[in-house]
Structures are given as structure tokens and as C-alpha cells.
Design a protein around this motif. Structure first.
Motif, PDB file in Angstrom:
ATOM      1  N   SER A 583       0.847  -1.192   0.000  1.00 19.21           N
ATOM      2  CA  SER A 583       0.000   0.000   0.000  1.00 19.21           C
ATOM      3  C   SER A 583       0.881   1.240   0.000  1.00 19.21           C
ATOM      4  N   ALA A 584       0.245   2.396   0.019  1.00 18.42           N
ATOM      5  CA  ALA A 584       1.015   3.629   0.165  1.00 18.42           C
ATOM      6  C   ALA A 584       1.415   3.785   1.630  1.00 18.42           C
ATOM      7  N   LYS A 585       2.504   4.499   1.860  1.00 21.22           N
ATOM      8  CA  LYS A 585       3.080   4.552   3.207  1.00 21.22           C
ATOM      9  C   LYS A 585       2.157   5.212   4.215  1.00 21.22           C
ATOM     10  N   GLU A 586       1.263   6.073   3.760  1.00 24.90           N
ATOM     11  CA  GLU A 586       0.351   6.746   4.689  1.00 24.90           C
ATOM     12  C   GLU A 586      -0.564   5.767   5.412  1.00 24.90           C
ATOM     13  N   LEU A 587      -0.631   4.537   4.914  1.00 24.28           N
ATOM     14  CA  LEU A 587      -1.490   3.547   5.556  1.00 24.28           C
ATOM     15  C   LEU A 587      -0.796   2.775   6.684  1.00 24.28           C
ATOM     16  N   ILE A 588       0.492   3.009   6.870  1.00 20.81           N
ATOM     17  CA  ILE A 588       1.178   2.312   7.971  1.00 20.81           C
ATOM     18  C   ILE A 588       0.553   2.665   9.323  1.00 20.81           C
ATOM     19  N   PRO A 589       0.336   3.940   9.647  1.00 21.36           N
ATOM     20  CA  PRO A 589      -0.173   4.252  10.983  1.00 21.36           C
ATOM     21  C   PRO A 589      -1.633   3.858  11.184  1.00 21.36           C
ATOM     22  N   ASN A 590      -2.306   3.385  10.195  1.00 17.39           N
ATOM     23  CA  ASN A 590      -3.670   2.939  10.430  1.00 17.39           C
ATOM     24  C   ASN A 590      -3.912   1.559   9.825  1.00 17.39           C
ATOM     25  N   HIS A 591      -4.226   1.518   8.550  1.00 14.55           N
ATOM     26  CA  HIS A 591      -4.667   0.250   7.985  1.00 14.55           C
ATOM     27  C   HIS A 591      -3.687  -0.907   8.176  1.00 14.55           C
ATOM     28  N   LEU A 592      -2.438  -0.693   7.788  1.00 16.81           N
ATOM     29  CA  LEU A 592      -1.506  -1.826   7.816  1.00 16.81           C
ATOM     30  C   LEU A 592      -1.256  -2.324   9.232  1.00 16.81           C
ATOM     31  N   THR A 593      -1.225  -1.395  10.171  1.00 15.11           N
ATOM     32  CA  THR A 593      -1.018  -1.815  11.552  1.00 15.11           C
ATOM     33  C   THR A 593      -2.278  -2.489  12.105  1.00 15.11           C
ATOM     34  N   PHE A 594      -3.452  -1.989  11.718  1.00 15.32           N
ATOM     35  CA  PHE A 594      -4.698  -2.651  12.131  1.00 15.32           C
ATOM     36  C   PHE A 594      -4.730  -4.088  11.594  1.00 15.32           C
ATOM     37  N   PHE A 595      -4.339  -4.187  10.346  1.00 17.56           N
ATOM     38  CA  PHE A 595      -4.241  -5.485   9.658  1.00 17.56           C
ATOM     39  C   PHE A 595      -3.383  -6.451  10.480  1.00 17.56           C
ATOM     40  N   ALA A 596      -2.273  -5.941  10.970  1.00 21.58           N
ATOM     41  CA  ALA A 596      -1.385  -6.775  11.798  1.00 21.58           C
ATOM     42  C   ALA A 596      -2.067  -7.115  13.131  1.00 21.58           C
ATOM     43  N   PHE A 597      -2.660  -6.127  13.776  1.00 22.34           N
ATOM     44  CA  PHE A 597      -3.327  -6.343  15.064  1.00 22.34           C
ATOM     45  C   PHE A 597      -4.392  -7.447  14.952  1.00 22.34           C
ATOM     46  N   HIS A 598      -5.235  -7.311  13.950  1.00 22.94           N
ATOM     47  CA  HIS A 598      -6.357  -8.241  13.868  1.00 22.94           C
ATOM     48  C   HIS A 598      -5.912  -9.654  13.517  1.00 22.94           C
ATOM     49  N   HIS A 599      -4.867  -9.748  12.697  1.00 23.42           N
ATOM     50  CA  HIS A 599      -4.379 -11.099  12.409  1.00 23.42           C
ATOM     51  C   HIS A 599      -3.773 -11.733  13.653  1.00 23.42           C
ATOM     52  N   SER A 600      -3.075 -10.926  14.438  1.00 18.45           N
ATOM     53  CA  SER A 600      -2.488 -11.503  15.645  1.00 18.45           C
ATOM     54  C   SER A 600      -3.583 -11.900  16.624  1.00 18.45           C
ATOM     55  N   ALA A 601      -4.729 -11.212  16.554  1.00 20.81           N
ATOM     56  CA  ALA A 601      -5.820 -11.533  17.476  1.00 20.81           C
ATOM     57  C   ALA A 601      -6.600 -12.770  17.038  1.00 20.81           C
ATOM     58  N   MET A 602      -6.835 -12.887  15.746  1.00 20.68           N
ATOM     59  CA  MET A 602      -7.783 -13.894  15.258  1.00 20.68           C
ATOM     60  C   MET A 602      -7.142 -15.203  14.808  1.00 20.68           C
ATOM     61  N   PHE A 603      -5.905 -15.125  14.350  1.00 17.81           N
ATOM     62  CA  PHE A 603      -5.354 -16.307  13.681  1.00 17.81           C
ATOM     63  C   PHE A 603      -4.124 -16.886  14.378  1.00 17.81           C
ATOM     64  N   GLN A 604      -3.914 -18.155  14.103  1.00 13.39           N
ATOM     65  CA  GLN A 604      -2.681 -18.823  14.523  1.00 13.39           C
ATOM     66  C   GLN A 604      -1.500 -18.227  13.754  1.00 13.39           C
ATOM     67  N   GLU A 605      -0.319 -18.402  14.322  1.00 14.14           N
ATOM     68  CA  GLU A 605       0.887 -17.841  13.688  1.00 14.14           C
ATOM     69  C   GLU A 605       1.064 -18.299  12.250  1.00 14.14           C
ATOM     70  N   ALA A 606       0.643 -19.509  11.966  1.00 12.47           N
ATOM     71  CA  ALA A 606       0.809 -20.035  10.604  1.00 12.47           C
ATOM     72  C   ALA A 606       0.015 -19.212   9.595  1.00 12.47           C
ATOM     73  N   GLN A 607      -0.972 -18.464  10.076  1.00 10.05           N
ATOM     74  CA  GLN A 607      -1.785 -17.654   9.168  1.00 10.05           C
ATOM     75  C   GLN A 607      -1.444 -16.164   9.232  1.00 10.05           C
ATOM     76  N   TRP A 608      -0.397 -15.842   9.951  1.00  4.21           N
ATOM     77  CA  TRP A 608      -0.008 -14.426  10.041  1.00  4.21           C
ATOM     78  C   TRP A 608       0.586 -13.939   8.721  1.00  4.21           C
ATOM     79  N   PRO A 609       0.307 -12.695   8.368  1.00  3.14           N
ATOM     80  CA  PRO A 609       0.835 -12.158   7.106  1.00  3.14           C
ATOM     81  C   PRO A 609       2.365 -12.222   7.073  1.00  3.14           C
ATOM     82  N   VAL A 610       2.907 -12.534   5.905  1.00  3.52           N
ATOM     83  CA  VAL A 610       4.361 -12.662   5.828  1.00  3.52           C
ATOM     84  C   VAL A 610       5.035 -11.518   5.066  1.00  3.52           C
ATOM     85  N   GLY A 611       4.286 -10.694   4.377  1.00  2.00           N
ATOM     86  CA  GLY A 611       4.941  -9.612   3.635  1.00  2.00           C
ATOM     87  C   GLY A 611       4.192  -8.299   3.714  1.00  2.00           C
TER      88      GLY A 611
END
Length: 943
Positions: A583-611
Motif C-alpha cells: 500500500s502507500a506509506k500513509e497507511l502504515i499508521p492505520n490500515h496496515l497496523t490494524f491489519f497486523a493487530f487483527h491477524h495476531s488476534a484472530m489467527f494462529q501464527e501459521a496464518q499471520w501475514p508474511v509480507g
RNA sequence: GCGGGGGUCGCCCAGCCUGGUCAAAGGCGCGGGGCUUAGGACCCCGUCCCUCAGGGGUUCGUGGGUUCGAAUCCCACCCCCCGCACCA
């Protein structure tokens, strides 16, 4: 758009080339682009970011990965209905933007009063643009965030998040627009950007049987209060507030009712009615008169101000004005005011007893309406707060710093119920709909609990384990995770999904876009109506995405066939996790970090985003993109003007890393021409070539191509798309130019091999031209699914590379020499290194590298008369890499190389060139210079 | 103010982490030449300054420092961009 672009689009489409199915055992790459928001057309900024995703997708596909690149459309939120509403209200700026900036036909704009229509129009035209740009998207998985099936997915997500304790309730002050029934964020404001609620203190002054309630940020100055100010023409009222009788401005009464107070207005009146009365100050018990103050803003806090003329510039000037009779016709009032003397309660270095007067005089302020009073106030407040000391007349607070005294005074007054607080906007805020905003305390709002330290830690772990490109962005994620507080995840209005347990609330846009990539893995079944959205109960998602429950049980519960459920589950397991999200860098402080938060909350490590990957923003001809200033280029406009390949290539070449990319029409035109020339270049070169045995230049070309393939590959792996294309297009072209210039008889087999790989290297960037060139060169099959070039077909050859390097060095040196020698010369003699000098250098080099005895070597070659320091220095002059290569190509014969190239050198330099080998007897050496020749440093002699 | 990223030879930008191959790659622009009926495209040369033997001088935001040696490491300062929340 080139004619062949349409053709290949059809071919890919018919062959369903990008419809991705799981293939057991085959490595996969799941790449995503955040679904774009459909309140306008896609623009070249979207195109830039998304092109990088497609480049990566196509690259990975050619590397043999099973690639999934899905697409969807974001409709959630209030912005789309907001635009429709403003259009329906006759807002010309909105209409103009639709017509002139977005390029929407007038007929269509008429229908934009319907938000659904507006969004569907933009979705339709955007989809066409994405398709025609040649993105390798599996369209069977497409959706909009208002689709019923997607809503089922979000409902499931929020039910589970709540169960896990990540969704909590809270009560918070917000900037509120009454018309929209909604908080008014910065982007939704016509006026007052960046203004947020501040906590003011309300101090109660005894007035008859009730209270005159004054607002202040500086309650500790109560000891210096001399009077109160009311605007004589302001609207005030007596009101029942939580069972007490308060006198405040009318607007304050309304605001207080939004801040958890029960308020009933009993009587309205003008401020002048109270002038001259006396009230009793809290804590100090002083009797203070009420004076007229025209500078009082009845819209701010309570519209009642207590006056501290020694320390507040407004109060000081207000008093002076009144004493001079400027603000009252009443002689009595003026006389009363004249008796008032400022009471000094704070001592501060660099100021007199009346700091407010110092500030006023310093600025030459003449009356209480002077706007410079704001600066004076701000400066004095800051100075006194940090450096001021409470004086002896401040009761028990004497000697304390102001910053320390303040909270204690507040506490003391609170204990006696003489102080309460009110949230207020320090400046005017007006909503885009034209409504003046105020602060509302929103109760029972739903929040995502991002302040939870355990959740933060888990999310940091996720980021640490992921690949994050570019490297420089990594720190930003971590500081965002630290900084993030609870996030209000639902709103009252707009499109989207209702919270399943509280239907008053709609999940807002940043909160319904966090794990939806999982939905892509199964949505094609829903689109094909193999599964009905009604069947998508939370248990179904539990099974599909979390592996909970048995398929037999879930099948029975939902009515979905068990085998199908199993297929869907496997499809999720196959594609997840997300391999790349760009994405564009302006999304780091919101979308991309939210994306990380929710994956860590909902999924097992095997399903965590890798890139995770970001790029800069786009500028247009050096200016920030802005719809209001018409600095805006839509994706479609650019596509129609330059064609897909040129558009993609221009954007790919625009920037790397987090640098902002500058869109320049000139660059796109150049790329368009360059792609056309590519066809001519390849076709002409092949025509002019012949079949023969390879020579040293063929080996050279293969060797450098090896390095180019390597550079493009490693750059693409880390999303350095600019560098990748720069090598793939420009540097390869430069290599070929050199080959064709050097080689009298270009070899067909070599060119076919290199061109074959060249168009493959270019294929992720310019897929249409690559397919077309492949066809014209007689290639079979589709290049989009062909193999990525292998370095194995291009053996490296140090000797060949070093010898070409020698040729270019000699040409450069000779040119330099010819430039500074003005005399006419007829002949250039070139003396290549002697065998002695060569082995001297090599042995010395090896001795140094392998820790041998350098002294021995120097002794051994003393007879040559070559000074050892020159040979030692040569290593540094050549540099580590070249020296190593020279050593590696130990048998490299400079004399042979140069004499073979003497014809070429002559024509390049425009002078007859003769090559000799130093150290051989009987060579032509009139100036006796030959002995100075060293490896890679032939000696010249002009005559 | 806080957090993140940057300032390189006319412009865009590579190099900086892992000091020497750096007067510093590539693209654009500009100047010259070739090709061409001509233009465009394409190809070649040049593009910090000085230099009649391949050399020298001054450069990588500014000022210091470390080092035999700094665009690259350290310190201070200046400037630019992005984000700072109820919103896409």
C-alpha cells in the motif's frame, strides 16, 4: 492503447490465466492490494501502488508460484452518502468535482444523489481500468463491502473479537455535528482543522441562591480574581443543571446537556441584566462585581469569565477599556471599575508585578479587541505555567510552582463542589455540511482495545516475523503499535455492517478491512452461488477460517454440503497467509497496523501475514495531488492516453522505497516511444544477425546478462520495482548496444537467447509488449505464464567481462589523452602489460590475500625494474572487485585482447591504433615507455 | 510539539547499513556529430573547473570530529516530506 493490448487481454481472459485454484504441493503466493474506496474514480496513485502488486504477482507466477491476486471494492463509511447528500443540497463544488475532475458525464451525475448509484458507477469504471491495465486478477473472487455475504463475514469477525476481549465499550468526548448525528473528523470539516476537545474548568461563583458559572483553563488564578465579565448583549439563561440553579450562556446550557448533565432552561436574558451585581468567589470568598466585557465569546465554554487583570492580558485590557469608559455608558460602573486594582499572585522572572501589562505594552496593544491579545495570552500562560511561583497571597499554595499548584487548587475546589469540568473546542469547528460543531460525550461507544499491552506485544512479534519492505518503514510500524490507543470501531451512520449485538452501530471503514483477505479465499463459491449468503453463520466461518468444529456438524447446521465445506476449508488453508500486502506509506499508521493487530488476534501464527510493503505517494508534475486544485489524473485518463504498458512502466520507474513518485506526462510519452523502439530494435537486430560459432563477445553478453537477471530478480524479491525495471529495460539495452557496436557479426543464436530472456524480464512490467514480442519472435505459448529467466542459461565469464572492461578503460583513457593533447598526432601506440608485470601483480595480490610473504615476491621481481609501490598501489586503484576478477581470470591475455580489438579502437578513437606487448624484444618503442605498463594500465604513446 | 523518512554533480535519482573500486551508475535535459528528403525515433561523443602525455583542483544540506583515507562512521545545527486518530 496499442492494438495488441486488446488482443492479449482477450487471450488471457479466454484462457482464464489468472483464475487461481489450489494445486496441492505447488508453492503459492497470495498478494493483495487494499480495496480502494469508491467515492471517486481510481487515480494514478492507486495505479502506482497496485501496479507494484501486479508486477510482483506476475514475477512470482513466472517463478513457478501459484499466484492469487484478488480484488474488491470498499463502500463502507459515511463519505459516499455524505457526497450524495451535499449534491442533493445543491453543493456546486461537489458537482464540479464529479464533472470536471472525475470526468463523470452530466447524465450520470444527476443520479449521484443516490449513494448506491454513485458507488456502483465508480466501481464499474474503475473495474474497467484495472482490467485493461492487464492486472492478473482473479475476478471470480471480487466483492463489495456492502454485499450480504461480506457482512456475514464482518459480523462473525466482530462477534469473535468481542469474545476475545478485543472489543470494549467506553465513554468519550467527540466533536459532534448535530445534523449528521455523527462525530466530525478533521477531513469532514469546513473550518477548524486539527481542533480537538479540551477540558475546561467550571468555577461556581455564588449568585443569590444559585451559581454564576465561569469557565477557565487557569483555575489557580482564582486568588487574583477582581471581577467577572459578561457580554452585555450575549444570550444568557438561568437553568436547572443537575438540580442546581446555574447562570451560563444559553449555548453553554445546550452543550452541557450533551455532556451527561441534565439541563432545563428556566429563563433567558441578556448579559447586561446582571452587570453591577456582586458574586462570591469560590475558596477565597471575595465579593466580586460583574462587569461588561465585549471580548467575551458566549459560544466559548459558559460565556462567563472571571477576571484576573494582573495575569491575563484580555482581562487587563478589558479593565483598562472600562476604566476609560469605552465599554460602558454607566458612570457608576466606570467609577466602580476605577477602584479595581490588579492583584498580583504569581511571581515570574523577567516580568513585573503585573505581567499582563508587560505583555500588552510590549506588543503595543491599545484595546481589548486587539487580536494580538491571543499571542500575549498564549505566551504569558506558557511562561507562568512553567516558571511562575505562587505568591504569599495564595493561601496554602505560596511558594509552589504554578504547574504544581494548579492540580491542587482544582482538587480543593472539587472537594467543596465548587468546580466541575466541561469539554470544549478552543476554536470554532464547522462541519462540511455547514453545521457548527460542539463537544458531545458519546456514551457506550465500541472500541477496539488497541491499548492492550499484550495485544501490542503479540502484534510486534507478528511484524518482527514478517518481511517488511522497504527496510526503513519497519520502525514506523513499531512506533505506531506503541502509540495506538483504543479505536472507536463503530459509528452511527453510513454504509457498512451493523454490530451483531448492537444494531445501532455500524462497523467503520478502518475496522472492517483488517482480515478480509481471508474472505477472498472462499468468496468465489459465494459468487458462483454454490453457497448462499444466508448459510454463512458464524459457525461456518469458525470452521472455514479457524478450523473449529467438525464439518459434519457445520454442514448440518448451515445446510452447506460437507464436501464443499471441506473444499472451502482447504482453499483457505492453501492460500493463507497473505504473502504480500502493498500500500502507500500513509497507511502504515492505520490500515496496515490494524491489519497486523487483527491477524495476531484472530489467527494462529501459521496464518499471520508474511509480507508488508509500502511505497511513497504520488505527485503530479511536482505537485501534491489535490482534487480541489484539479491536480489530479485518473487512472482511466492515463491509461487511454499512454496505454497499459507505458503507464505501468512509467509508474514502476517513478520511485523506489518510501520516496514519493512524481507523475510526469513527459516520462509516460518517453516510455511509450521507448516501447515502440523496443520492437524496432529487436526486429532489426535479429534481421542483421547471422548464425555462427560464439566468440568472446558472445560470452561477454551472456555473462553480463547473467548479472542483470540476478539484479532484477533480487530487486523484485524485495519490491524494489524501480531498480528492477531500470536494470531490466535500460541496462540490458545498454549491454546490447555495446555488443552490437563491438561485434561486426552479431550472432543470431546469442541474440535469440538474450532477447528471449529480456522480454521475460520485462513481462511483469510490460506484459502486453512482451507477449507481442514473443509472438513475433516465433515464441510458443504465453509469456505471462512462462518461466522466469534462469541464470543457468547465461554462464558467467570473468575473462570475457574483464577484457571488455579493459577495452572501455583504454578507450576512456585514450579519449582523455587525445582531448588534452592539442598537437596533431597520426598514430597511437598501445603497450600492453608484460608477462612479468602481470605475474608480479598476481603473485603479490595472492601473497597479500593468502597471507604469503610479499617481500619474497618483491625480491623475485626486482630484476624487472618495476617499483613495488606501484604494484601495491595498483590493487587499490583497480579496486577489490576488479582485482579479484583479474586474479580469477589469471590467464587473461591483455595483448591478445587489445590487438584483436585494434580495428575497433581505431574506429572509435579516430586514429590509427597499434598494439604492442611490453617486454618483447624489438618492439617499436621510441619513447621508451613500454616498461611502465602494468596490468590494466597499458601505456600510450602518440606520434 | 511528538513519531517516521529524507537532503548527492541543471532536474529525477543510485551509492551510505558492510569507509578506499567515487568526480560519483542510470534516466531526463542541454551542446555537438551520425543516420534521414526533412522532422521524430535511433546510434555515437560531451556535459563541476583547470590542464598540449593520461594529471591537478573543488564537490555529495551546514559546521565540527574519528581515520592513513569519509558521500559513506560519530556529534551538533539547518531545511524538506509524511503521519498525529472517531477518518478514507
Amino acid at each position: 492503447m496499442a492494438s495488441y493490448e486488446k488482443y492479449w487481454l482477450n487471450v488471457w481472459n479466454e484462457k482464464r490465466l489468472f483464475e487461481s485454484e489450489p494445486i496441492t504441493g505447488k508453492k503459492k503466493a497470495f498478494v493483495t492490494f487494499p480495496f480502494p474506496y469508491m467515492n471517486g474514480p481510481l487515480h494514478i496513485g492507486h495505479c502506482f501502488t497496485a501496479t507494484r502488486v501486479d508486477i510482483y504477482a506476475r514475477f512470482k507466477r513466472m517463478q513457478g508460484y501459484n499466484v492469487l491476486f484478488p480484488w474488491a471494492w470498499h463502500w463502507t463509511g459515511e463519505s459516499i452518502p455524505g457526497m450524495s447528500y451535499r449534491l442533493s443540497q445543491g453543493d456546486e463544488s461537489v458537482r464540479k468535482a464529479f464533472l470536471e475532475v472525475d470526468g463523470v458525464p452530466p447524465k450520470e451525475v444527476e443520479r449521484f444523489v443516490d449513494p448506491e448509484y454513485l458507488a456502483s458507477y465508480y466501481t464499474r469504471v474503475s473495474r474497467e481500468a484495472v482490467k485493461e491495465t492487464g492486472f492478473s486478477v482473479d475476478w471470480r473472487r471480487e466483492f463489495r463491502t456492502v454485499d450480504p455475504a461480506f457482512k456475514k463475514f464482518i459480523e462473525w469477525q466482530y462477534l469473535r473479537l468481542r469474545e476475545l476481549g478485543y472489543v470494549v465499550q467506553g465513554t468519550h468526548p467527540v466533536v459532534w455535528c448535530k445534523r449528521d448525528e455523527s462525530p466530525t473528523g478533521d477531513h469532514d470539516r469546513m473550518e477548524g482543522e486539527g481542533v480537538s476537545p479540551e477540558e475546561f474548568n467550571l468555577l461556581k461563583f455564588k449568585l443569590g441562591g444559585g451559581w454564576l458559572v465561569a469557565g477557565t483553563l487557569r483555575p489557580e488564578t482564582i486568588f487574583g480574581a477582581t471581577n467577572l465579565w459578561l457580554h452585555p448583549d450575549g444570550a444568557y439563561c438561568e437553568a436547572d443543571v443537575d438540580g442546581e440553579r446555574w447562570t451560563v450562556s444559553l449555548s453553554a446550557a445546550n452543550k452541557l446537556s450533551e455532556q451527561q448533565h441534565s439541563v432545563k432552561v428556566l429563563r433567558e436574558f441578556k448579559g447586561k441584566e446582571l452587570l453591577g451585581t456582586t458574586v462570591v468567589a469560590p475558596i477565597t470568598g471575595a465579593s466580586l462585581p460583574v462587569f461588561p466585557g465585549t471580548f467575551v465569546d458566549t459560544e466559548l465554554v459558559t460565556g462567563v469569565v472571571y477576571s484576573v487583570p494582573a495575569h491575563a492580558p484580555y482581562d487587563y485590557m478589558g479593565l483598562v477599556d472600562l476604566q476609560n469608559g469605552l465599554t460602558s455608558d454607566s458612570l457608576q460602573m466606570v467609577e466602580l471599575a476605577k477602584k479595581v486594582k490588579p492583584i498580583s499572585i504569581i511571581s515570574i522572572q523577567g516580568y513585573s508585578d503585573v505581567p499582563a501589562r508587560d505583555e500588552v505594552e510590549k506588543r503595543g496593544i491599545m484595546n481589548s479587541e486587539d487580536p494580538k491579545l491571543d499571542d500575549a495570552t498564549a505566551e504569558l500562560y506558557k511562561a507562568e505555567f512553567h516558571r511562575g511561583i505562587m505568591k504569599e497571597n495564595c493561601d496554602g499554595y505560596r511558594g509552589m510552582k504554578v504547574s504544581e499548584a494548579k492540580p491542587e487548587v482544582v482538587e480543593a475546589m472539587k472537594r467543596q463542589s465548587l468546580l466541575t469540568v466541561m469539554q470544549e473546542l478552543p476554536q470554532r469547528v464547522v462541519c462540511k455540511c455547514g453545521t457548527r460543531c460542539y463537544v458531545k460525550i458519546l456514551e457506550n461507544q465500541w472500541f477496539l482495545n488497541y491499548s492492550d499491552p499484550a495485544w501490542k506485544e503479540k502484534t510486534k512479534t507478528l511484524i518482527k516475523r514478517a518481511n517488511v519492505y522497504p527496510e526503513q518503514s519497519l520502525e514506523w510500524y513499531f512506533s505506531t503499535i506503541d502509540w495506538l490507543r483504543n479505536w472507536p470501531c463503530a459509528r452511527r451512520a453510513g454504509m457498512g455492517t451493523k454490530l451483531p449485538w448492537d444494531k445501532e452501530w455500524i462497523v467503520e471503514t478502518l475496522s472492517d478491512s483488517t482480515i478480509y483477505m481471508a474472505f477472498y479465499t472462499i468468496n468465489h463459491f459465494i459468487n458462483a452461488e454454490t453457497v448462499k449468503f444466508e448459510q454463512l453463520s458464524p459457525e461456518v466461518f469458525d470452521y472455514l477460517l479457524l478450523g473449529k468444529g467438525s464439518e459434519a456438524h457445520v454442514a448440518k447446521l448451515s445446510g452447506i454440503d460437507a464436501k464443499l465445506l471441506n473444499n472451502m476449508r482447504n482453499e483457505f488453508l492453501y492460500w493463507y497467509p497473505v504473502d504480500l500486502r502493498n500500500s502507500a506509506k500513509e497507511l502504515i499508521p492505520n490500515h496496515l497496523t490494524f491489519f497486523a493487530f487483527h491477524h495476531s488476534a484472530m489467527f494462529q501464527e501459521a496464518q499471520w501475514p508474511v509480507g508488508f510493503s509500502v511505497n511513497g505517494m504520488i505527485e503530479i508534475e511536482g505537485q501534491k495531488m489535490s482534487k480541489s486544485r484539479s491536480v489530479f489524473v485518473t487512472w482511466r485518463q492515463a491509461l487511454e492516453k499512454y496505454g497499459a504498458d507505458a503507464l505501468r512502466a512509467t509508474l514502476a520507474l517513478a520511485a523506489d522505497g518510501m520516496d514519493d513518485a512524481d507523475w510526469k506526462a513527459k516520462n509516460a510519452e518517453d516510455l511509450q516511444v521507448k516501447i515502440e523502439s523496443l520492437f524496432i530494435f529487436i526486429e532489426k537486430s535479429l534481421r542483421d544477425s547471422t548464425r555462427r560459432e560464439p566468440d568472446h563477445l558472445d560470452r561477454w553478453l551472456l555473462s553480463v546478462t547473467h548479472r542483470r537477471i540476478q539484479a532484477v530478480t533480487t530487486s523484485l524479491e524485495i519490491m524494489r520495482t524501480r531498480r528492477a525495471l531500470s536494470v531490466a529495460l535500460l541496462e540490458v539495452w545498454n549491454d546490447l548496444r555495446w555488443y552490437l557496436r563491438r561485434e561486426a557479426e552479431p550472432r543470431r543464436e546469442t541474440l535469440e537467447l538474450v532477447f528471449g530472456s529480456w522480454i521475460r524480464l520485462l513481462s511483469p512490467f510490460t506484459p502486453f509488449a512482451s507477449e507481442e514480442l514473443n509472438r513475433r519472435m516465433g515464441g510458443k505459448g504465453l509469456l505471462s505464464s512462462a518461466d522466469w529467466p534462469s541464470t543457468e542459461d547465461f554462464p558467467t565469464d570473468d575473462a570475457a567481462e574483464v577484457s571488455e572492461l579493459l577495452i572501455t578503460t583504454v578507450i576512456d583513457d585514450a579519449r582523455n589523452l587525445l582531448k588534452i593533447i592539442r598537437e596533431e598526432k597520426k598514430k597511437l601506440n598501445v603497450y600492453a602489460t608484460s608477462d612479468d608485470a602481470k605475474s608480479y601483480f598476481l603473485e603479490l595480490y595472492r601473497a597479500q590475500k593468502e597471507g604469503g610473504n610479499r617481500g619474497e615476491v618483491i625480491k623475485k621481481y626486482a630484476r624487472t625494474g618495476i617499483k613495488p609501490e606501484r604494484v601495491i598501489k595498483l590493487q587499490y586503484e583497480l579496486g577489490e572487485e576488479l582485482a579479484a576478477r583479474l586474479a580469477a581470470a589469471g590467464g587473461f591475455d591483455e595483448f591478445a585482447t587489445l590487438s584483436r580489438a585494434s580495428g575497433f579502437l581505431s574506429s572509435e578513437l579516430g586514429i590509427e591504433v597499434t598494439v604492442y606487448k611490453a617486454g618483447e624484444s624489438g618492439i617499436h618503442d621510441p619513447a621508451k615507455k613500454a616498461a611502465g605498463a602494468l596490468p590494466f594500465k597499458p601505456v600510450f604513446y602518440l606520434e
